[in-house]
Scaffold this motif. Sequence first.
Motif, PDB file in Angstrom:
ATOM      1  N   ASP A 117      38.720  30.387  25.576  1.00 54.13           N
ATOM      2  CA  ASP A 117      38.005  30.628  26.828  1.00 54.13           C
ATOM      3  C   ASP A 117      38.767  30.106  28.038  1.00 54.13           C
ATOM      4  O   ASP A 117      38.783  30.736  29.092  1.00 54.13           O
ATOM      5  CB  ASP A 117      36.612  29.979  26.760  1.00 54.13           C
ATOM      6  CG  ASP A 117      35.734  30.670  25.737  1.00 54.13           C
ATOM      7  OD1 ASP A 117      35.789  31.916  25.658  1.00 54.13           O
ATOM      8  OD2 ASP A 117      35.008  29.971  25.003  1.00 54.13           O
ATOM      9  N   GLU A 161      39.615  32.365  31.330  1.00 53.86           N
ATOM     10  CA  GLU A 161      39.228  31.967  32.683  1.00 53.86           C
ATOM     11  C   GLU A 161      40.458  31.790  33.566  1.00 53.86           C
ATOM     12  O   GLU A 161      40.474  32.169  34.745  1.00 53.86           O
ATOM     13  CB  GLU A 161      38.415  30.664  32.657  1.00 53.86           C
ATOM     14  CG  GLU A 161      37.070  30.756  31.945  1.00 53.86           C
ATOM     15  CD  GLU A 161      36.162  31.843  32.524  1.00 53.86           C
ATOM     16  OE1 GLU A 161      36.213  32.066  33.742  1.00 53.86           O
ATOM     17  OE2 GLU A 161      35.429  32.471  31.738  1.00 53.86           O
ATOM     18  N   VAL A 183      41.722  35.182  34.725  1.00 53.23           N
ATOM     19  CA  VAL A 183      40.942  35.744  35.838  1.00 53.23           C
ATOM     20  C   VAL A 183      41.381  35.098  37.150  1.00 53.23           C
ATOM     21  O   VAL A 183      41.670  35.781  38.134  1.00 53.23           O
ATOM     22  CB  VAL A 183      39.429  35.522  35.632  1.00 53.23           C
ATOM     23  CG1 VAL A 183      38.652  35.982  36.867  1.00 53.23           C
ATOM     24  CG2 VAL A 183      38.940  36.255  34.394  1.00 53.23           C
ATOM     25  N   LEU A 217      40.027  39.731  28.094  1.00 48.64           N
ATOM     26  CA  LEU A 217      39.359  39.345  29.340  1.00 48.64           C
ATOM     27  C   LEU A 217      38.308  40.385  29.692  1.00 48.64           C
ATOM     28  O   LEU A 217      37.144  40.066  29.964  1.00 48.64           O
ATOM     29  CB  LEU A 217      40.412  39.261  30.447  1.00 48.64           C
ATOM     30  CG  LEU A 217      40.049  38.864  31.874  1.00 48.64           C
ATOM     31  CD1 LEU A 217      41.317  38.517  32.633  1.00 48.64           C
ATOM     32  CD2 LEU A 217      39.293  39.942  32.635  1.00 48.64           C
ATOM     33  N   GLU A 268      35.410  40.509  27.107  1.00 53.92           N
ATOM     34  CA  GLU A 268      34.501  39.369  27.243  1.00 53.92           C
ATOM     35  C   GLU A 268      33.614  39.533  28.469  1.00 53.92           C
ATOM     36  O   GLU A 268      32.386  39.422  28.393  1.00 53.92           O
ATOM     37  CB  GLU A 268      35.317  38.073  27.387  1.00 53.92           C
ATOM     38  CG  GLU A 268      36.072  37.653  26.156  1.00 53.92           C
ATOM     39  CD  GLU A 268      35.165  36.977  25.127  1.00 53.92           C
ATOM     40  OE1 GLU A 268      34.150  36.388  25.540  1.00 53.92           O
ATOM     41  OE2 GLU A 268      35.463  37.065  23.920  1.00 53.92           O
ATOM     42  N   LYS A 269      34.283  39.764  29.597  1.00 51.35           N
ATOM     43  CA  LYS A 269      33.562  39.776  30.866  1.00 51.35           C
ATOM     44  C   LYS A 269      32.662  40.990  30.995  1.00 51.35           C
ATOM     45  O   LYS A 269      31.494  40.884  31.394  1.00 51.35           O
ATOM     46  CB  LYS A 269      34.557  39.737  32.040  1.00 51.35           C
ATOM     47  CG  LYS A 269      35.332  38.447  32.133  1.00 51.35           C
ATOM     48  CD  LYS A 269      34.388  37.263  32.367  1.00 51.35           C
ATOM     49  CE  LYS A 269      35.130  35.956  32.503  1.00 51.35           C
ATOM     50  NZ  LYS A 269      34.196  34.823  32.659  1.00 51.35           N
ATOM     51  N   ARG A 282      29.614  40.863  28.534  1.00 50.28           N
ATOM     52  CA  ARG A 282      28.519  40.052  29.050  1.00 50.28           C
ATOM     53  C   ARG A 282      27.829  40.764  30.229  1.00 50.28           C
ATOM     54  O   ARG A 282      26.610  40.750  30.355  1.00 50.28           O
ATOM     55  CB  ARG A 282      29.083  38.700  29.506  1.00 50.28           C
ATOM     56  CG  ARG A 282      28.046  37.606  29.524  1.00 50.28           C
ATOM     57  CD  ARG A 282      28.707  36.242  29.416  1.00 50.28           C
ATOM     58  NE  ARG A 282      29.840  36.287  28.466  1.00 50.28           N
ATOM     59  CZ  ARG A 282      30.630  35.255  28.199  1.00 50.28           C
ATOM     60  NH1 ARG A 282      30.411  34.089  28.809  1.00 50.28           N
ATOM     61  NH2 ARG A 282      31.613  35.362  27.341  1.00 50.28           N
ATOM     62  N   PHE A 283      28.675  41.374  31.060  1.00 51.61           N
ATOM     63  CA  PHE A 283      28.201  42.115  32.233  1.00 51.61           C
ATOM     64  C   PHE A 283      27.172  43.170  31.810  1.00 51.61           C
ATOM     65  O   PHE A 283      26.054  43.226  32.329  1.00 51.61           O
ATOM     66  CB  PHE A 283      29.423  42.772  32.895  1.00 51.61           C
ATOM     67  CG  PHE A 283      29.149  43.572  34.137  1.00 51.61           C
ATOM     68  CD1 PHE A 283      29.270  42.990  35.393  1.00 51.61           C
ATOM     69  CD2 PHE A 283      28.813  44.909  34.058  1.00 51.61           C
ATOM     70  CE1 PHE A 283      29.045  43.729  36.549  1.00 51.61           C
ATOM     71  CE2 PHE A 283      28.579  45.661  35.204  1.00 51.61           C
ATOM     72  CZ  PHE A 283      28.696  45.071  36.449  1.00 51.61           C
ATOM     73  N   GLN A 286      26.075  40.868  39.979  1.00 46.20           N
ATOM     74  CA  GLN A 286      27.022  40.151  39.133  1.00 46.20           C
ATOM     75  C   GLN A 286      28.417  40.072  39.756  1.00 46.20           C
ATOM     76  O   GLN A 286      29.078  39.036  39.696  1.00 46.20           O
ATOM     77  CB  GLN A 286      27.104  40.815  37.746  1.00 46.20           C
ATOM     78  CG  GLN A 286      25.835  40.634  36.947  1.00 46.20           C
ATOM     79  CD  GLN A 286      26.025  41.049  35.490  1.00 46.20           C
ATOM     80  OE1 GLN A 286      26.613  40.322  34.695  1.00 46.20           O
ATOM     81  NE2 GLN A 286      25.520  42.213  35.146  1.00 46.20           N
ATOM     82  N   ASN A 345      30.658  36.799  41.419  1.00 53.23           N
ATOM     83  CA  ASN A 345      31.953  36.410  40.853  1.00 53.23           C
ATOM     84  C   ASN A 345      33.046  37.271  41.477  1.00 53.23           C
ATOM     85  O   ASN A 345      33.514  38.243  40.890  1.00 53.23           O
ATOM     86  CB  ASN A 345      31.928  36.577  39.331  1.00 53.23           C
ATOM     87  CG  ASN A 345      33.124  35.909  38.677  1.00 53.23           C
ATOM     88  OD1 ASN A 345      34.087  35.527  39.355  1.00 53.23           O
ATOM     89  ND2 ASN A 345      33.073  35.771  37.368  1.00 53.23           N
ATOM     90  N   LEU A 378      36.335  37.880  39.662  1.00 53.50           N
ATOM     91  CA  LEU A 378      36.220  38.924  38.644  1.00 53.50           C
ATOM     92  C   LEU A 378      36.188  40.306  39.287  1.00 53.50           C
ATOM     93  O   LEU A 378      36.794  41.257  38.773  1.00 53.50           O
ATOM     94  CB  LEU A 378      34.960  38.701  37.809  1.00 53.50           C
ATOM     95  CG  LEU A 378      34.754  39.678  36.657  1.00 53.50           C
ATOM     96  CD1 LEU A 378      35.889  39.560  35.644  1.00 53.50           C
ATOM     97  CD2 LEU A 378      33.421  39.464  35.971  1.00 53.50           C
ATOM     98  N   THR A 426      38.715  43.287  38.319  1.00 56.84           N
ATOM     99  CA  THR A 426      38.301  44.561  37.709  1.00 56.84           C
ATOM    100  C   THR A 426      38.472  45.746  38.655  1.00 56.84           C
ATOM    101  O   THR A 426      38.810  46.841  38.221  1.00 56.84           O
ATOM    102  CB  THR A 426      36.836  44.528  37.246  1.00 56.84           C
ATOM    103  OG1 THR A 426      36.002  44.254  38.376  1.00 56.84           O
ATOM    104  CG2 THR A 426      36.619  43.455  36.204  1.00 56.84           C
TER     105      THR A 426
END
Lengths: 195, 195, 195, 195
Positions: C10, C14, C17, C58, C61-62, C65-66, C94, C98, C101, C105
């Motif tokens: 993790d 992080e 990002v 990345l 994961e992101k 969760r999103f 969201q 962040n 992020l 993205t």
Amino acid sequence: MGKKKGPKYDQIIEAAVKVIAENGYHHAQVSKIAKEAGVADGTIYLYFKNKEDILISLFEEKMGRFVDKIQEQIEGNLTPKEKLFILIEMHFKQLAANRALAIVTQLELRQSNAELRLRINEVLKKYLDLIDTVLSEGKESGYFSENLDFRLARQMIFGTLDEVVTNWVMKDCKYDLVSLAKPMHELLLDGICSR
Amino acid sequence: MGKKKGPKYDQIIEAAVKVIAENGYHHAQVSKIAKEAGVADGTIYLYFKNKEDILISLFEEKMGRFVDKIQEQIEGNLTPKEKLFILIEMHFKQLAANRALAIVTQLELRQSNAELRLRINEVLKKYLDLIDTVLSEGKESGYFSENLDFRLARQMIFGTLDEVVTNWVMKDCKYDLVSLAKPMHELLLDGICSR
Amino acid sequence: MGKKKGPKYDQIIEAAVKVIAENGYHHAQVSKIAKEAGVADGTIYLYFKNKEDILISLFEEKMGRFVDKIQEQIEGNLTPKEKLFILIEMHFKQLAANRALAIVTQLELRQSNAELRLRINEVLKKYLDLIDTVLSEGKESGYFSENLDFRLARQMIFGTLDEVVTNWVMKDCKYDLVSLAKPMHELLLDGICSR
Amino acid sequence: MGKKKGPKYDQIIEAAVKVIAENGYHHAQVSKIAKEAGVADGTIYLYFKNKEDILISLFEEKMGRFVDKIQEQIEGNLTPKEKLFILIEMHFKQLAANRALAIVTQLELRQSNAELRLRINEVLKKYLDLIDTVLSEGKESGYFSENLDFRLARQMIFGTLDEVVTNWVMKDCKYDLVSLAKPMHELLLDGICSR
DNA sequence: TATGAATGAGGATTCATTCAT
DNA sequence: CATGAATGAATCCTCATTCAT
């Protein structure tokens, strides 16, 4: 390609001095010299074999005249000491009068490759011979030491001249070069020792 | 990039001297230096910022040690004349002992660009200061002329040393350089005049 | 190399990002990510197959969760219109929460090569399926048009969401993104025509 | 470097589109583009400042013409609805007719760095303004909603167009893009709600 | 597990020179 | 003689990945 024709030949030489002095050796592209000379790139190659040939010709032309002028001045009824002084003073005077040329010969042209510098040294031979002549006369006439090693003395004289001018150029020519002729002359004649 | 550590740093410096001496400044590719040093191209950049940094470091390392050795030798109870002789002799000895380095400093490194030469001159400053010190001692102790212009005398000494070594290198080092120390010393001290 | 072990996994995500958001995709070197994560370069490769794997992980994961969070919110007794609103609002919320992020993205990860983006699209599939589900419910329940082309409607919804967020990021996030949810919701539902 | 003259300029642009489409942005070397264009590597630099300049010019030329053609078609006595339809259809038609260009604009050019994308956005501005004009006319004439938020509506239209084309490209252009114009037009006009 | 020094492949760009006009 | 558009060889540096410790 013949040799030394038309006014363009000289235009290109002068343009090369200017461009190299202003831009430095490594940024003096043929196209820049051509533009400064007011001719097309290709025209350069009607008068010079290649870029190196421009630089050698530049040096030959300029140093040729440079040495000739000194030689003219030291002919005649002068003592070897006087001749040496005139040589030094003329050396300084000519470069002080043409700073672009001084920059080119003292700094920029030294960035050329080993081969080109070899050719340049051939041109310098005439100058060194001139110094030798003065030394020889001085030795024969008894003014200069009878043990004098010509090669060494010549290297001292030329090395000192060169170093003094180079320092002057690197300090942006902001002090008077010609007035150094007298103390330098004395230093070469008598050395650094007190007596 | 760390600073000057490990044996690789020295390997690369030595390789650079060899490669530049053999191939000339402009044909000394980084990959050639890396191969000669026995490391990968990329490894060079763990020890040096870029190619120019190799050259500057080379000069700083070699000339730094060069000047240090001369300085060591002229410390102690010596007359200024003796010190000047040792300076000249050490100058010649060190370059005669490392001809590749002589080629690099006298010929190849002079092809570098203006910025690099500026950095090189900073390194030379230490040497010139050393010469000044000798001159200053000589003047104060009465051995050297009381009218001595330091700058001019320093330029004569350095200019002569440089010219003598350059001529020796350009003549392929085929005569004995060190034996020139004595006559050159005398010439600098007493000049070319007979007395 | 296993998958998803230890806290370092993790940490590296992080760090990636943060480094990408701050330095841009092309300046996000593995060594920079390692330093930010507080591990050695080599350690990265104990947790990820290669650099691309970091980026995909990345995103997985992101975005995983999103999408999960959006899915949670639209479960339950809500009309399709309400679900669409919540989807839009959660999407904006969201990313607004962040921004690093969002930058990664919307801007940086798009600079990756075609192959990586293909993999990223696989991750997006889950999100697109979620949109499809809402659309499907809406169609069946009669809220949405019975002729609705799912693929087209989904592309309109996702394309609009994406374009709105990208514009917001490119304008340095300096206006309120979440408040655009309501007008955008209405626009998607009723189109641009007056009635 | 002159500006956009001679047939070679266009040859190079066309070659760049082809090479990027076939090899991807990161594998589109200048030498590959030169070979495809049938010119020497150096010739590229007579027409373009650097590689990035090729890409910007490519986008400006192609997108400039792209937008111009759409603009031409929607001038004249047409309702805003008709104009929007033509805009969509022309957008699809032009990219469907030049798939290499579609690949380049939808996928490859997005991998460019931040600066290049900024320049690209300037080119897109003209297109977005065109959309705004249609929206504005529609609002004034009462065809479009009087509450219409231009920015949002424009982002919906452009975002949808972009997403639809990107999906089509990523699915290897294997379905008919142009026939999506009509349903997309209706969707944008009336939204997804039933009525 | 963890480290980090070492590796080495890969590409944009300049500029002296040519030659068709 | 003169032009100048076109040529194409030649090289420094970055950074993802490995592996001995």
